[in-house]
Write a protein that holds these residues in place. Structure first.
Motif, short mmCIF file in Angstrom:
data_model
loop_
_atom_site.label_atom_id
_atom_site.label_comp_id
_atom_site.label_asym_id
_atom_site.label_seq_id
_atom_site.Cartn_x
_atom_site.Cartn_y
_atom_site.Cartn_z
N GLU A 126 0.79 -1.22 0.00
CA GLU A 126 0.00 0.00 0.00
C GLU A 126 0.83 1.28 0.00
O GLU A 126 0.44 2.28 -0.59
N VAL A 127 1.96 1.27 0.68
CA VAL A 127 2.77 2.50 0.76
C VAL A 127 3.84 2.56 -0.32
O VAL A 127 4.64 3.50 -0.33
N GLY A 128 3.89 1.59 -1.19
CA GLY A 128 4.83 1.62 -2.31
C GLY A 128 6.27 1.40 -1.92
O GLY A 128 7.18 1.97 -2.54
N LYS A 129 6.52 0.55 -0.95
CA LYS A 129 7.90 0.30 -0.51
C LYS A 129 8.65 -0.64 -1.46
O LYS A 129 9.85 -0.83 -1.32
N GLY A 130 7.94 -1.27 -2.39
CA GLY A 130 8.59 -2.13 -3.38
C GLY A 130 8.66 -3.59 -3.01
O GLY A 130 9.26 -4.39 -3.71
N TYR A 131 8.06 -3.94 -1.89
CA TYR A 131 8.05 -5.34 -1.47
C TYR A 131 6.83 -5.59 -0.59
O TYR A 131 6.21 -4.65 -0.07
N ILE A 132 6.50 -6.87 -0.44
CA ILE A 132 5.50 -7.29 0.52
C ILE A 132 6.17 -8.30 1.44
O ILE A 132 7.25 -8.81 1.12
N THR A 133 5.55 -8.57 2.56
CA THR A 133 6.14 -9.53 3.50
C THR A 133 5.76 -10.95 3.11
O THR A 133 4.83 -11.18 2.33
N VAL A 134 6.48 -11.90 3.67
CA VAL A 134 6.17 -13.31 3.44
C VAL A 134 4.76 -13.62 3.94
O VAL A 134 4.01 -14.35 3.31
N HIS A 135 4.37 -13.01 5.07
CA HIS A 135 3.02 -13.20 5.61
C HIS A 135 1.97 -12.70 4.62
O HIS A 135 0.94 -13.36 4.39
N GLU A 136 2.21 -11.53 4.02
CA GLU A 136 1.27 -11.00 3.03
C GLU A 136 1.21 -11.90 1.80
O GLU A 136 0.13 -12.14 1.26
N LEU A 137 2.36 -12.42 1.39
CA LEU A 137 2.40 -13.35 0.27
C LEU A 137 1.55 -14.58 0.57
O LEU A 137 0.74 -15.01 -0.25
N ALA A 138 1.72 -15.12 1.76
CA ALA A 138 0.94 -16.29 2.15
C ALA A 138 -0.55 -15.97 2.14
O ALA A 138 -1.37 -16.78 1.70
N SER A 139 -0.91 -14.80 2.59
CA SER A 139 -2.32 -14.39 2.58
C SER A 139 -2.87 -14.32 1.16
O SER A 139 -3.99 -14.73 0.90
N ILE A 140 -2.07 -13.79 0.25
CA ILE A 140 -2.50 -13.68 -1.13
C ILE A 140 -2.66 -15.07 -1.74
O ILE A 140 -3.69 -15.41 -2.31
N VAL A 141 -1.63 -15.87 -1.61
CA VAL A 141 -1.60 -17.18 -2.26
C VAL A 141 -2.64 -18.13 -1.68
O VAL A 141 -3.35 -18.82 -2.40
#
Length: 185
Positions: A126-141
């Motif tokens: 959301e803030v455009g930092k250029g990465y997401i966390t592993v936890h966020e990735l797991a949530s997406i997937v």
């Protein structure tokens, strides 16, 4: 229309210059390999029904033999298209298969998919930092997040996700390139 990731897609968002763009060498190589899977006798031709199967599998588009025959006729010289009209079980050469795939916009389907993946990634970055966390990735997937924009039929198993994280993720930060590799694997 929505993508395989459940995100609304507006085809007009792609630049006009992207329409029916030629295949890249990597795309052509991929399509050659797919074609070869059906060319059991290695004669350089496969039945039109196999082309239907390939379009459905690769592009996720529901097409009929008639649809493919019409498309094939549009890319063939008139003398060759007559034989397609008269022979429902006609054989299609690799070059003609590649022409058909260009007409079905194979190259643009990848540009659309990348754009859709970027949208999903940006929802979590959301803030455009250029990465997401592993936890966020797991949530997406895994679709465990109420925010997850993925269709429920799209899933990567937990063990596979852990292997991909171990292989590609540094410091718990998932860049867009890594995210794209994982989602397209």
């Amino acid at each position: 229309m929505s993508s395989r990731y459940g995100i609304p897609v507006d085809d007009d968002e792609l630049d006009d210059q992207d329409h029916c763009q030629p295949l890249s060498p990597a795309q052509e190589r991929f399509l050659r390999e797919a074609f070869d899977l059906y060319d059991h006798e290695k004669i350089g031709e496969i039945e039109i029904s196999k082309i239907v199967n390939l379009i459905r599998a690769i592009l996720g588009q529901y097409v009929t033999k008639t649809n493919v025959m019409v498309t094939l006729n549009s890319v063939l010289p008139p003398e060759q298209s007559k034989s397609v009209n008269q022979n429902e079980n006609c054989m299609v050469s690799l070059p003609n298969f590649l022409r058909v795939m260009v007409q079905y916009d194979y190259a643009n389907s990848h540009a659309r998919e990348e754009k859709q993946l970027r949208r999903v990634f940006e929802l979590f970055d959301e803030v455009g930092k250029g990465y997401i966390t592993v936890h966020e990735l797991a949530s997406i997937v895994e679709g465990s997040s109420s925010q997850s924009p993925l269709n429920e039929d799209f899933a990567i198993d937990h063990e596979y996700l852990n292997v991909m994280i171990d292989e590609f993720v540094d410091n718990g930060k998932v860049t867009f390139d890594v995210f794209q590799k994982i989602m397209q694997a």
